[in-house]
Design a protein around this motif. Sequence first.
Motif, PDB file in Angstrom:
ATOM      1  N   LEU A 276     -46.347 -47.875 -32.260  1.00 54.58           N
ATOM      2  CA  LEU A 276     -45.178 -48.614 -31.783  1.00 54.58           C
ATOM      3  C   LEU A 276     -44.374 -47.688 -30.891  1.00 54.58           C
ATOM      4  CD1 LEU A 276     -43.874 -50.376 -35.034  1.00 54.58           C
ATOM      5  CD2 LEU A 276     -44.812 -51.530 -33.009  1.00 54.58           C
ATOM      6  N   GLN A 277     -43.778 -48.261 -29.868  1.00 56.72           N
ATOM      7  CA  GLN A 277     -42.893 -47.477 -29.010  1.00 56.72           C
ATOM      8  C   GLN A 277     -41.631 -48.280 -28.746  1.00 56.72           C
ATOM      9  OE1 GLN A 277     -44.277 -44.333 -26.278  1.00 56.72           O
ATOM     10  NE2 GLN A 277     -43.716 -45.764 -24.666  1.00 56.72           N
ATOM     11  N   PHE A 278     -40.506 -47.671 -29.023  1.00 56.17           N
ATOM     12  CA  PHE A 278     -39.229 -48.344 -28.789  1.00 56.17           C
ATOM     13  C   PHE A 278     -38.166 -47.321 -28.424  1.00 56.17           C
ATOM     14  CE2 PHE A 278     -39.194 -47.225 -33.279  1.00 56.17           C
ATOM     15  CZ  PHE A 278     -37.893 -46.786 -33.519  1.00 56.17           C
ATOM     16  N   ALA A 279     -37.102 -47.791 -27.819  1.00 60.21           N
ATOM     17  CA  ALA A 279     -35.946 -46.955 -27.513  1.00 60.21           C
ATOM     18  C   ALA A 279     -34.797 -47.399 -28.392  1.00 60.21           C
ATOM     19  CB  ALA A 279     -35.567 -47.084 -26.041  1.00 60.21           C
TER      20      ALA A 279
ATOM     21  N   THR B 274     -43.553 -60.426 -29.770  1.00 56.08           N
ATOM     22  CA  THR B 274     -43.386 -60.670 -31.199  1.00 56.08           C
ATOM     23  C   THR B 274     -43.904 -59.477 -31.999  1.00 56.08           C
ATOM     24  OG1 THR B 274     -45.491 -61.850 -31.184  1.00 56.08           O
ATOM     25  CG2 THR B 274     -43.474 -63.189 -31.089  1.00 56.08           C
ATOM     26  N   ALA B 275     -43.410 -59.344 -33.212  1.00 56.86           N
ATOM     27  CA  ALA B 275     -43.837 -58.257 -34.084  1.00 56.86           C
ATOM     28  C   ALA B 275     -45.266 -58.488 -34.556  1.00 56.86           C
ATOM     29  CB  ALA B 275     -42.901 -58.158 -35.284  1.00 56.86           C
ATOM     30  N   PRO B 276     -45.971 -57.419 -34.910  1.00 54.79           N
ATOM     31  CA  PRO B 276     -47.310 -57.602 -35.506  1.00 54.79           C
ATOM     32  C   PRO B 276     -47.199 -58.302 -36.856  1.00 54.79           C
ATOM     33  CG  PRO B 276     -46.910 -55.312 -34.856  1.00 54.79           C
ATOM     34  CD  PRO B 276     -45.598 -56.014 -34.791  1.00 54.79           C
ATOM     35  N   ALA B 277     -48.260 -58.908 -37.292  1.00 49.61           N
ATOM     36  CA  ALA B 277     -48.294 -59.533 -38.617  1.00 49.61           C
ATOM     37  C   ALA B 277     -48.088 -58.466 -39.687  1.00 49.61           C
ATOM     38  CB  ALA B 277     -49.617 -60.248 -38.833  1.00 49.61           C
ATOM     39  N   ALA B 278     -47.526 -58.879 -40.811  1.00 52.26           N
ATOM     40  CA  ALA B 278     -47.155 -57.935 -41.869  1.00 52.26           C
ATOM     41  C   ALA B 278     -48.327 -57.091 -42.335  1.00 52.26           C
ATOM     42  CB  ALA B 278     -46.538 -58.687 -43.038  1.00 52.26           C
ATOM     43  N   GLU B 279     -49.521 -57.660 -42.363  1.00 54.02           N
ATOM     44  CA  GLU B 279     -50.688 -56.938 -42.871  1.00 54.02           C
ATOM     45  C   GLU B 279     -51.549 -56.358 -41.753  1.00 54.02           C
ATOM     46  OE1 GLU B 279     -51.074 -56.208 -46.063  1.00 54.02           O
ATOM     47  OE2 GLU B 279     -49.140 -57.234 -46.292  1.00 54.02           O
ATOM     48  N   ALA B 280     -51.023 -56.349 -40.541  1.00 57.17           N
ATOM     49  CA  ALA B 280     -51.814 -55.844 -39.413  1.00 57.17           C
ATOM     50  C   ALA B 280     -51.843 -54.324 -39.410  1.00 57.17           C
ATOM     51  CB  ALA B 280     -51.226 -56.358 -38.100  1.00 57.17           C
TER      52      ALA B 280
ATOM     53  N   GLU C  57     -39.352 -47.724 -19.243  1.00 52.93           N
ATOM     54  CA  GLU C  57     -40.198 -47.265 -20.353  1.00 52.93           C
ATOM     55  C   GLU C  57     -41.135 -48.395 -20.790  1.00 52.93           C
ATOM     56  OE1 GLU C  57     -40.089 -44.208 -21.204  1.00 52.93           O
ATOM     57  OE2 GLU C  57     -38.038 -43.416 -21.140  1.00 52.93           O
ATOM     58  N   ASN C  58     -42.233 -48.000 -21.409  1.00 54.95           N
ATOM     59  CA  ASN C  58     -43.190 -48.966 -21.960  1.00 54.95           C
ATOM     60  C   ASN C  58     -42.822 -49.203 -23.425  1.00 54.95           C
ATOM     61  OD1 ASN C  58     -45.389 -50.604 -22.472  1.00 54.95           O
ATOM     62  ND2 ASN C  58     -46.806 -48.887 -22.708  1.00 54.95           N
ATOM     63  N   LEU C  59     -42.104 -50.281 -23.710  1.00 59.70           N
ATOM     64  CA  LEU C  59     -41.510 -50.484 -25.027  1.00 59.70           C
ATOM     65  C   LEU C  59     -42.008 -51.772 -25.688  1.00 59.70           C
ATOM     66  CD1 LEU C  59     -37.771 -49.696 -24.135  1.00 59.70           C
ATOM     67  CD2 LEU C  59     -39.524 -48.093 -24.926  1.00 59.70           C
ATOM     68  N   ASP C  60     -41.984 -51.738 -27.011  1.00 64.38           N
ATOM     69  CA  ASP C  60     -42.222 -52.963 -27.774  1.00 64.38           C
ATOM     70  C   ASP C  60     -40.916 -53.715 -28.003  1.00 64.38           C
ATOM     71  OD1 ASP C  60     -45.125 -52.851 -28.450  1.00 64.38           O
ATOM     72  OD2 ASP C  60     -44.539 -50.932 -29.315  1.00 64.38           O
ATOM     73  N   PHE C  61     -39.801 -52.988 -28.122  1.00 64.15           N
ATOM     74  CA  PHE C  61     -38.478 -53.586 -28.335  1.00 64.15           C
ATOM     75  C   PHE C  61     -37.437 -52.487 -28.180  1.00 64.15           C
ATOM     76  CE2 PHE C  61     -40.310 -52.262 -32.350  1.00 64.15           C
ATOM     77  CZ  PHE C  61     -39.299 -51.507 -32.941  1.00 64.15           C
ATOM     78  N   ILE C  62     -36.158 -52.847 -28.270  1.00 61.66           N
ATOM     79  CA  ILE C  62     -35.039 -51.911 -28.203  1.00 61.66           C
ATOM     80  C   ILE C  62     -34.171 -52.106 -29.441  1.00 61.66           C
ATOM     81  CG2 ILE C  62     -32.871 -51.383 -27.006  1.00 61.66           C
ATOM     82  CD1 ILE C  62     -34.267 -51.986 -24.376  1.00 61.66           C
TER      83      ILE C  62
END
Length: 839
Positions: free
Chosen positions: A165-168, A154-160, A189-194
């Motif tokens: 971040l790492q993504f392709a 899941t994405a971080p909270a808006a105020e976090a 790859e070590n990703l948060d999302f694509i």
Amino acid sequence: MDRRQFLKFGSFVTVSVASGAGLSACGGSSAAPGSDLPPASGAWKFPQSVASGDPRADSIMLWTRAVPASADNVAAATGSDSAIRLVVTAVDNSSSLGGAVALSGATVADVTLPLQVKYDNTVRHKLTGLTAGTTYYYQFIAGDNRSNVGRFKTAPAAEADVSQLQFAYMTCQDWSVNHWGAMSSIAGENLDFIVHLGDYIYETVGDSFQLGAVESRHDALVLPDGAFKSGTSGAKYATTLADYRYLYKKYRTDSRLQALHERFAFIAIWDDHEFSDDAWQDAQTYDGSFNADGSDLHQSGRRRNANQAWFEYMPADVDFDTASTGFQNIKIYRDFQFGKLMQLVMTDERLYRADHVIPESSINPATGQALGRIGSRYLVPQDLFNTVEAQKMAGATTIGLEPLATVSMLGTTQRQWWMDKMKAATATWKLWGNEVSLLRMGLNGVDAIATLLALNAVPTIAASIGSTAAAVGGNFPLASAIVAAATAGAAAAVAQAGAGAIMQAYAASASAPEAQVGAGVKAGLTVAQATIAVAAYSRVYIAASGVVAATPAALAGAGAQTIAFGYIKPDIQAKKIESPFVAASGKKAQLAPFFTRFLLNCDQWDGYNSERKALMAHLKTNSIGNVVAITGDIHAFFAGTVSDDFDAAGGGTPVMVDLVSAGISSDSFFSYLRDAASALGDIATLVAYPLAIPVTGLGTLNISIDLLDYTMGKAAPTVASLAEQVRVQVRGALAAKGLPEAQLDATTGAVLAGLQANSDFSVSLLALAQQLSGLGNNPWIKHLNTDAQGYTLVTLTAGKMVAQFKQVNKLVGASAPASVVARVTTATVTAGSAAIIVS
């Protein structure tokens, strides 16, 4: 999702709330969404595996497709509706990725979901109530069988406060050409999302650009219905819902694409091929596909079919209205917040765009036929474009529309939404998921032709210098001066006298060119004739005086290049079509149409220039910084700055950055331009240079050197960098000859070393590339590689954005290469600056 929206979708999109103790179903009802259906029983399978999409701080969209074990993997679903289960946990199940072992650990969701034949047995379930910045694992269960395990974050909270971040991001994955090895690399790859920027499928089967080599694991596609693009044979395109569904199903049977969806949540947008090549709204633009009155062929039903299939198969949290009778029944533009670090804005650049400024159906006066692609979308005269765009804007105002209404890519509503999102964004970085490049890609035809004709003249001039040198006792500097003066129009006797006077003046005062020119003029030459004669004499004299004696051929070549680029090229630039050197080429009529400035690709933002300027003005006026577009579509890597007005003096002021990724497998932009330019004679040299390389034991490697890069603005090469540029192509050509992969890299290195010692490569080709680079086209483009496949990896911190362009190797036989990534080029954008550093 409120209850009204849920009811509008029937029971297809379901939603539930995660908790430690169970779920509440859509709209707060106590009944699970699929509880009124009989559970699937017996043996089942998940031929397209699982997928997740649109990660937000508290929700995710989950997807699968289940069919009985005996069913064909890509056939339309049949039988009766049933129910399957979804299980989700926050416990680490990473060791189970890639397999169907049961999830372990406490669940945060266990819900029964409907599996409906009318939606081809696809399931789309939105799970809410999740914890921000958390990795979850999920699995579907049908009858006796489980799906592979899936994972999302899941994405971080808006105020976090987010440190990194790492993504392709990826694009253009044509099943029918090359290979999908890049997907294996992305999976590691070590990703948060694509982020997927479109052309997830290609709507055509057997088209001309899909007939190249392809890995054997990708068999031929067979559309259930399909329509012929031309006549009653050859290429077909998807037209029915069954066709589009088939393509998604078939593409998603590849285990490498499945692995990406299993491991990472996708944020996806479409481009054109999810419906039709270079489409606008519901109009197709295939060459020759026009109505009787010459207008574009609108296919609302086909567009709706494409919309529905994308909605069914892409795990995107978007609005889709099946009750609507129009083709704009889906809204896919949306935005995402990743803490204080990034706001990601995804746009739809097809469904609302106006027709290309110069329509394909416009008549070419030279042929009486419709323009088709060339002339309407590609290689468009810039003055013509500007005139027609202004006329369309004036016409819109006349009938009460906003000026951009008839020349817009985003449409009025989406444009305002984009502006509002950018202005309101509080994150450090504002990234734009953008389908087509924002970079100006122009070409000055006058300078290009002048360069080509000058290059073509070099061999003839060199031969003349050689024969003249023989007549003057082997004095190459003197011979060069004589030929230079004659090329500039001096009579033979005057040329000889002037050159002799220059030689004497040079001996007396080598450091005073003005004295040498004066001597030539006194002997009867004009100033222009004397100037080029002095330049040629000096260049060859210095070459002849080197520590290592130059060969006669090298001396003649040095003089010829000085004359060609010091006199012939400037003469053509100044006089254009009226230059005597154009007439002397014998190609005056053929070259005449190219004496203007061109836009290379008006399907991208160059073709919607006024709207691009409005967007950039919005960023500039409101001091909105750290805006970077991540872009696909063009099958090439580009990195450059986007100006407020590319036509202003100096190219305008940089406002944002555009980072363009090559396609996963689609043939390169260079290959398309090479094939299109092959029929244009000398103009083809602006794009490609054919080179035959003999290799002992293997025969001859025939490759095309990519000169398009230099024509478009790549920095002038050295011999070493020019050789490195063709490494991937040479390796691929060796592989095509059957060389085992274990020997490819060493053999490639040996071939490249030999190339650098070859005069055709190190002298002729190098000079050509350097001259094309010197054209100075598109100085805002800081990196380009137009002959590549691959993807882009982004690492984002508060201080900088680092994008690694990862180019992949070519096919090895009929398989993807074991060594996937061929080279990595890094583009770095520092916070607070609309600039790029490339390494």
